[in-house]
Design an enzyme around this catalytic site. Structure first.
Site, short mmCIF file in Angstrom:
data_model
loop_
_atom_site.label_atom_id
_atom_site.label_comp_id
_atom_site.label_asym_id
_atom_site.label_seq_id
_atom_site.Cartn_x
_atom_site.Cartn_y
_atom_site.Cartn_z
N SER A 236 0.83 -1.21 0.00
CA SER A 236 0.00 0.00 0.00
C SER A 236 0.86 1.27 0.00
CB SER A 236 -0.89 0.01 1.24
OG SER A 236 -0.06 0.15 2.38
N GLY A 240 4.48 2.32 1.84
CA GLY A 240 5.55 3.05 1.15
C GLY A 240 5.95 4.31 1.90
N GLU A 257 6.55 -0.18 -5.32
CA GLU A 257 5.41 -0.48 -6.21
C GLU A 257 4.18 -0.45 -5.31
OE1 GLU A 257 2.71 -1.72 -8.10
OE2 GLU A 257 3.55 -3.75 -8.05
N CYS A 291 -2.90 -4.64 -8.16
CA CYS A 291 -2.55 -3.22 -8.12
C CYS A 291 -2.90 -2.58 -9.46
CB CYS A 291 -1.10 -3.02 -7.75
SG CYS A 291 -0.01 -3.95 -8.78
C1 UN1 Z 1 0.34 -6.57 -8.63
O1 UN1 Z 1 -0.89 -6.56 -8.58
O2 UN1 Z 1 1.05 -6.24 -7.62
O3 UN1 Z 1 -0.05 -6.57 -14.60
C2 UN1 Z 1 1.10 -7.03 -9.81
C3 UN1 Z 1 -0.58 -7.37 -13.81
C4 UN1 Z 1 0.29 -8.49 -13.27
C5 UN1 Z 1 1.06 -8.02 -12.08
C6 UN1 Z 1 0.25 -7.36 -11.01
N1 UN1 Z 1 1.20 -8.92 -14.29
O4 UN1 Z 1 -1.76 -7.31 -13.50
#
Ligand code: UN1
Length: 503
Positions: A236, A240, A257, A291
């Site tokens: 989250s 971070g 990330e 994400c």
């Molecule tokens: C994530 O949700 O942390 O592009 C990574 C995507 C996957 C990676 C997601 N290849 O949805």
């Protein structure tokens, strides 16, 4: 066979000892039924700092192994993963609740990055640069950096480890991994798979890739250790915010990330059949827990009434349930907290004047399992709740009437991970991809926001953290660059024409 028995048989097959999964106080539940499937021991702070010190010793040795040879270890890791895709993929499904095809897809992503990194191990090349001085040569050399700390989230419990580990190891680093407390079983299984690849390789220094199962305090140890020059952290924005200043205070590198709040613009010329399918996967896939999940849909007024009723039908009819069943498209949320966060976000949207389709919890026989119908939330303006990432299947729908307005809405959120435009108009597509278009790390045309391939650099801007993992030249962050200038003449000309004669 119960889920618990299945887990035991998968773990035994993958070479994880029974005591590693039964003798601790970290309780692991499967979100599929909410039942307890394991009790894992946590590492003590002392053992964690010993492991970090051992990883540093392993790094000192590993950095002297030629890079293409290091790539051979990763090639073997890829082979082990190929041989175990079924078991590990199923375990991913049981521990995270994602669909079986997504569980296998996650392991495929691991295999792909191993293939990529094995090739990369022969391409860690530096530039040669023309020197302004006669009989001088200038070049760049890329050297191993040190121990790489990896902090990963529950939703991609093993793929994110592999993006970092495959690159870090071919770059000559060691790795120390702190997985999410919600997904220690897939971490143990992955570590066992790695250990088998290492045994096949032979002579891997002890502690080259280490797993530390524990709580946030262990993560903090990684973040604060002077033996770890790089931490790659996925999670989250709040995480971070805690991690980044601590790393900065000791001048360590960070690959962050963090949260996304990904949007798609649907323009008047969009191919609506394709758009509908892309939205369905990006917004509802993985129960909205990527994400990269599509969280905002910005639809042109000309196509709004053609698209949204069709989307509502899909939302009303999509199969929700056990992710191991072939017809299921939406599995459970990870836990109760996540379900509550979704309900709170929907309440806030309702208070902002939203019209909501779906979103309700679906009661199963298991009170500890949290299944929800994905929510489609038509909302007049982009209020605070729309600008906030709720890690659940909520798709906010907004209207626009010209592209500048759509781009303004698109970029007016704190996060900047992934984005898409659906259009057959070349000018609009190119504008979206241009410097004045999407401000995200990932910008797509006529595909959804999620499901990126490993070959590209993965990550985003603003509160997403600015890091890049996986493909392209992301490897450079895992190495240190030395600029070398060599004088093969007999004079000592100084750069910039400076003279400094001592006789
Ligand atoms: C994530 O949700 O942390 O592009 C990574 C995507 C996957 C990676 C997601 N290849 O949805």
């Amino acid at each position: 066979m119960t889920i618990k028995q299945e887990v035991e048989s998968i773990l035994a097959h993958l070479g994880v000892s029974k005591s590693a999964c039964t003798s601790g106080d970290l309780t692991v539940r499967t979100p599929i039924t909410g039942e307890i499937i394991a009790q894992i021991p946590r590492i003590t702070p002392l053992a964690a700092s010993e492991a970090i010190a051992q990883a540093h010793l392993a790094f000192l040795e590993w950095r002297t192994v030629p890079a293409p040879k290091r790539g051979e270890l990763i090639r073997l890791l890829g082979e082990e993963l190929r041989a175990n895709i079924d078991s590990l993929g199923r375990l991913v499904t049981i521990e995270t609740g994602k669909l079986l095809s997504e569980g296998f897809g996650e392991v495929q992503e691991m295999i792909d990055i191993c293939t990529f990194a094995a090739g990369l191990s022969r391409q860690l090349a530096g530039l040669t640069v023309p020197s302004e001085r006669a009989r001088h040569r200038m070049m760049e050399t890329w050297h191993p950096l040190g121990v790489t700390g990896i902090i990963s989230a529950f939703n991609f419990p093993v793929a994110v480890w592999s993006w970092n580990t495959a690159l870090a190891l071919v770059c000559g680093n060691a790795v120390v991994w702190k997985p999410s407390e919600k997904t220690p079983l897939t971490a143990l299984a992955t570590q066992a798979i790695f250990d088998r690849a290492a045994a096949k390789f032979g002579g891997v220094p002890e502690g080259l890739a280490t797993l530390l199962i524990g709580d946030a305090a262990v993560g903090q140890q990684l973040v604060d250790s002077h033996l770890i020059p790089l931490v790659s952290a996925t999670g989250s924005t709040a995480m971070g915010r805690a991690v980044a200043p601590r790393l900065a205070s000791r001048f360590a590198r960070a690959i962050l990330e963090l949260g996304g709040n990904n949007a798609a613009i649907v323009a008047p010329t969009a191919d609506l059949d394709l758009t509908l399918r892309a939205i369905a996967f990006s917004a509802m896939g993985t129960a909205g827990q990527r994400c990269t999940t599509l969280r905002r849909l910005i639809v042109h007024t000309d196509v709004y009434d053609k698209l949204i009723p069709r989307l509502k039908k899909v939302y009303a009819s999509v199969n929700i349930g056990d992710p191991r069943e072939p017809n299921t498209l939406v599995g459970p949320l990870i836990d109760e907290r996540s379900c509550n966060a979704m309900q709170q976000a929907l309440d806030a949207a309702r208070a902002d004047g939203a019209v909501i389709t779906g979103g309700e919890r679906i009661n199963t026989e298991d009170p500890e399992a949290f299944y929800v119908r994905p929510a489609l939330v038509e909302i007049p303006t982009q209020t605070d709740i729309v600008k906030h990432e709720t890690f659940a299947p909520i798709l906010y729908v907004l209207k626009y009437s010209d592209l500048p307005e759509a781009l303004r809405l698109h970029n007016d959120v704190p996060q900047g991970l992934s984005s898409s435009i659906f259009t057959l108009n070349l000018r609009e597509a190119e504008q979206f991809l241009s410097a004045v278009g999407s401000d995200c790390g990932i910008a797509n045309v006529n595909i959804g926001t999620s499901g990126a391939e490993i070959g590209g650099a993965f990550g985003g801007e603003k509160e997403t953290g600015g890091g890049r993992e996986s493909g392209s030249d992301a490897w450079k962050q895992y190495m240190r660059r030395a600029t070398n200038t060599i004088n093969y003449g007999t004079d000592l000309p100084l750069a910039q024409g400076v003279s400094f004669d001592i006789d």
